[in-house]
Design an enzyme around this catalytic site. Structure first.
Site, short mmCIF file in Angstrom:
data_model
loop_
_atom_site.label_atom_id
_atom_site.label_comp_id
_atom_site.label_asym_id
_atom_site.label_seq_id
_atom_site.Cartn_x
_atom_site.Cartn_y
_atom_site.Cartn_z
N ASP A 135 0.88 -1.16 0.00
CA ASP A 135 0.00 0.00 0.00
C ASP A 135 0.92 1.22 0.00
O ASP A 135 2.12 1.12 0.30
CB ASP A 135 -0.94 -0.02 1.21
C1 BGC Z 1 -4.90 3.46 0.26
C2 BGC Z 1 -5.05 2.44 -0.85
C3 BGC Z 1 -4.94 3.11 -2.19
C4 BGC Z 1 -3.61 3.84 -2.27
C5 BGC Z 1 -3.39 4.56 -3.57
C6 BGC Z 1 -3.66 4.32 0.08
O1 BGC Z 1 -3.69 5.40 0.96
O2 BGC Z 1 -4.85 2.81 1.50
O3 BGC Z 1 -6.28 1.79 -0.73
O4 BGC Z 1 -5.07 2.19 -3.22
O5 BGC Z 1 -3.56 4.82 -1.23
O6 BGC Z 1 -4.19 5.67 -3.68
#
Ligand code: BGC
Length: 797
Positions: free
Chosen positions: A294
């Site tokens: 993530d």
């Molecule tokens: C989130 C993810 C997301 C990623 C990209 C993160 O803060 O937890 O779910 O896909 O950002 O935007």
């Protein structure tokens, strides 16, 4: 593993072969072209990459959108911040290595629709809106995997059409607690529902030749200090509740990628855990794709690569440096890095960008809106319908109360939000369906909302929660006038949440004082005139209902239904669509009933370090002390009556269930269970049939029953019947025995129930398992550092 890459088959050369080879040798003595991805064997491309290029491939290009809070950005090389954007607003890109024919891939959120910038630069002549589909919780409440797959097909066509390679969705963590800030992005408290619905969406999206990333693997059940939180959990609860949905999705749908979560499990960051990413995901489940972090997740880049986390997103300069240093000092071997790189290259080979797929950035928004509308109506749940209040007779005058009747909340905030061209409000939806809604009340609300919106502070950043406008308090005169003039009152109550924070009990799980007063006043005024009150819940998660539901004659749980929500609400209220959704998550009577709810979302560790920023967070811990007793597994085993149980939902018609017939009295390999469902009521409708199994008392504690399969009928006309068939295998019935590190199905008598909800059994029968069976063997993985004192099932009476 690389032998399989070379594709070289050794054969004795023939004479002709020798002549050709000598000719080739003459050619290759010239300076040769570097091997090109897709043309040369992968092994050769790998061999041609320099160490620096390999590191580039496993670290994304960075992500520095304007307006992103500076304090949240990692320290970086300022040069890093010039990330060329292929699709403005997409969440990240991988590096290209042009000389070897390796293009850059584009990755974009999110679970309810493609999340990109709708306007590019100064040019507003063209827009790039995407369809906001209903949120995941609504899709799961449809219990209709065929429908979810259709949503996926439409959704994936937008991913492809915008030039995106991998969609960062679906989210599929378990609804462990009603306050989980991202629950709207997730499906259910039950892994069989979550896994099957996610698999359907993945299949639909990937049928377009684009990838998905099932996330957040695993245990992102709370947002509290999400980058520093340790979740202490037993091996059994992990396997049976929190990982099982992912396992189902991996097996059934083969997602191209998996996204590891931010948190730690039993002390180790998920993105740095070889147990989770290699031993379990790859070796036990057979996952063949790529794992990415993530965004900014984890702390130790070389450890992430060693664990099998192939791609660090969005990628930082510090990670690049750490990996290069680890290669030099031996903490990361070239062989390890190569295996990560190979997975990146395989992803590139699959991608639409590599295949040169043309895209227009003009998806079929109109057709997709129709899909979104149909799906939204299918996942709404009719919770209450006293004296057939609904459906509303055509053309009636409806008095619409509640801010969200006019300002529908289409979805949650953060990366799960979608930049859509419009949102159909309930007022608009009802008007379009022929109801009369335009009057003094509409004007009062419109003026109020416009004035209040103008006063709202500008949203600070992508992750800031949606600002709340207090409910308008109508005057007594207005209420009286409406109660006299309109045929029915409709009050919408709304809730919004999103990434970066969990919900609160007061004024969020429960109604605010203003909302309670509004409901009381509307109910008093309309009931005094002998008129009905309908409540619509425009929420992303569970709310308290027991204290106020009796004031409403009907309650429709519309969830956050996407951009077409107003039309879908009107379709259901007006009876064009007969509601067939059922709860995939329990609505408890009170928050106090939630197991270990008072300990949610966790506590700060006294010795912990970190920043006070709630996104980055401080070292904290959350103990999953309820073990396997999550959701209905808790409520039904401990006989705690919920307000609305898992699986509950009403219809405008009624169904009868014929006897449940098994293919054999004893399970050998597998067993089928079938029954005939008949529409016994006055209008066409669909029924969701749930198959629960209660296991005999064995060595392990068992929940009262568990959902093992489900199916939804087609639209049955009055009097029409359909036979549904379910398959059960020994593996479906197995529990995880931690001592033996094995999935075990006990011998004995099993009760199987065909039910309209987890508490509404319609038919039941029994079958035998003659001998205990070990259906899969494992080893201790992700075990807690110290044994966890978990909730035990009550002693049998
Ligand atoms: C989130 C993810 C997301 C990623 C990209 C993160 O803060 O937890 O779910 O896909 O950002 O935007």
């Amino acid at each position: 593993m690389f032998s399989s890459l070379s594709g070289a088959v050794k054969k004795q050369p023939t004479l002709l072969g020798l002549i050709v080879l000598s000719g080739l040798a003459a050619c290759t003595s010239q300076p040769s072209e570097p091997p090109q991805l897709g043309q040369a064997p992968l092994q050769d491309v790998l061999a041609a990459l320099t160490p620096a290029e390999k590191v580039q491939l496993v670290v994304g290009m960075g992500f520095y959108p304007s307006g992103f809070p500076e304090g949240l950005l990692p320290p970086g090389n300022p040069g890093d911040r010039q990330v060329p954007e292929k699709v403005p607003g997409a969440a990240g890109r991988t590096h290209s290595i042009a000389r070897l024919g390796i293009p850059s891939l584009t990755l974009s959120d999110g679970p309810a629709g493609v999340r990109i910038d709708p306007i590019r630069g100064q040019d507003s002549t063209k827009t790039y809106y995407a369809t906001a589909f209903p949120v995941a919780t609504l899709l799961a409440s449809s219990w209709d995997t065929t429908l979810v797959r259709q949503v996926g097909v439409a959704f994936g066509s937008e991913v492809r059409n915008f030039g995106i390679d991998v969609l960062l969705a679906p989210g599929m963590n378990i609804h462990r607690n009603p306050l989980g800030g991202r629950n709207f992005e997730y499906y259910s408290e039950d892994p069989v529902v979550a896994g099957n619905v996610a698999a359907a969406l993945v299949k639909g999206i990937q049928s377009n030749g684009v990838g998905t990333s099932i996330k957040h693997f695993a245990l992102n059940n709370q947002e509290f200090n999400r980058m520093k939180l340790n979740s202490a959990v037993s091996e059994r609860a992990l396997r049976e509740v929190y990982l099982k949905g992912f396992q189902i999705a991996v097996k059934k749908a083969e997602p191209w990628t998996v996204m590891s979560s931010y948190n730690r499990i039993n002390g180790t960051y998920t993105s740095e855990s070889p147990d989770l990413l290699t031993a379990l995901l790859r070796q036990e489940w057979g996952f063949k794709g790529l794992v990415m972090t993530d965004w900014y997740g984890g702390q130790d880049a070389p450890a992430q690569l060693r664990a099998g986390n192939d791609l660090l997103m969005p990628g930082t300069y510090a990670q690049t440096q750490a990996i290069q240093a680890a290669l030099k000092n031996g903490q990361l071997t070239t062989a390890q890095l190569d295996s990560n790189v190979v997975r990146v290259l395989r992803l590139v080979l699959q991608s639409p960008t590599f295949k040169g797929v043309k895209y227009t950035s003009q998806p079929a928004l109109k057709a997709d809106a129709a899909v979104a509308r149909a799906a939204a109506a299918e996942g709404m749940v009719l919770l209450r319908n006293e004296a057939n209040t609904l459906p509303l007779a055509a053309g009636r005058q409806v008095a619409l109360f509640g801010n969200t009747s006019y300002n529908l909340i289409a979805g949650g905030t953060g990366s799960g939000d979608v930049n859509r061209a419009y949102t159909v409000s309930i007022a608009q939806g009802l008007a379009a369906a022929g109801f009369t809604v335009n009057g003094a009340l509409n004007q009062t609300y419109t003026q109020y909302l416009n004035a209040e919106k103008a006063k709202l502070p500008k949203k600070k950043n992508l992750l800031a929660p949606a600002p709340i406008i207090a409910e308008l308090a109508p005057t007594a005169a207005l209420l009286q006038q409406q109660a006299k003039a309109a045929a029915v009152a409709l009050l919408t109550l709304g809730r919004s949440a999103g990434e970066g924070g969990d919900r609160q009990v007061a004024n969020d799980f429960t109604l605010t004082a203003t909302e309670q007063a509004l409901l009381k006043q509307v109910a008093a005024a309309f009931h005094a005139q002998g008129k009905k009150v309908v409540v619509v819940l425009n929420v992303g998660g569970v709310v308290e209902m027991a204290s106020w539901r009796n004031q409403a004659d009907a309650i429709l749980l519309a969830w956050q239904p996407g951009q077409e929500g107003g039309h879908a609400v009107a379709d259901v209220l007006g009876g064009k669509v007969n509601p067939s959704g059922k709860l995939a998550t329990t609505f408890p009577m009170a928050y106090a009933d939630v197991p270990y709810g008072s300990e949610f979302p966790g506590k700060l560790l006294p010795s912990g370090t970190g920043t006070s920023n709630s996104l980055m967070g401080k070292d904290s811990e959350n103990s999953y002390r309820e073990g396997i007793f999550v959701g209905y597994r808790f409520y039904n085993t401990f006989k705690v009556k919920p307000a609305y149980e898992f699986g509950y939902g009403q219809s405008y018609t009624t169904f009868t269930y014929g006897p449940l017939q098994l293919s054999a009295p004893t399970l050998q390999g597998q067993l089928t269970a079938s029954l005939t469902v008949t529409n016994a009521g006055p209008v066409a409708g669909k029924e969701v049939v749930q198959l629960y199994v209660s296991a005999p008392k064995g060595v392990l504690d068992k929940p009262e029953s568990e959902l093992k399969a489900f199916a939804k009928t087609t639209l049955l006309a009055p009097g029409q019947a359909q036979t549904l068939t379910f398959t059960l295998t020994a593996a479906d019935l197995a529990s995880y025995d931690t001592t033996a590190s094995a999935w075990v199905t006990d011998a004995g008598t099993y009760t199987v129930r065909a039910s309209a909800s987890s508490l509404a059994t319609k038919q039941r029968t029994t079958f035998q398992v003659a001998q205990a069976v070990t259906t899969a063997k494992s080893r201790h993985l992700l075990a807690p550092k110290t044994p966890l004192a978990e909730l035990k099932a009550p002693a049998a009476k």
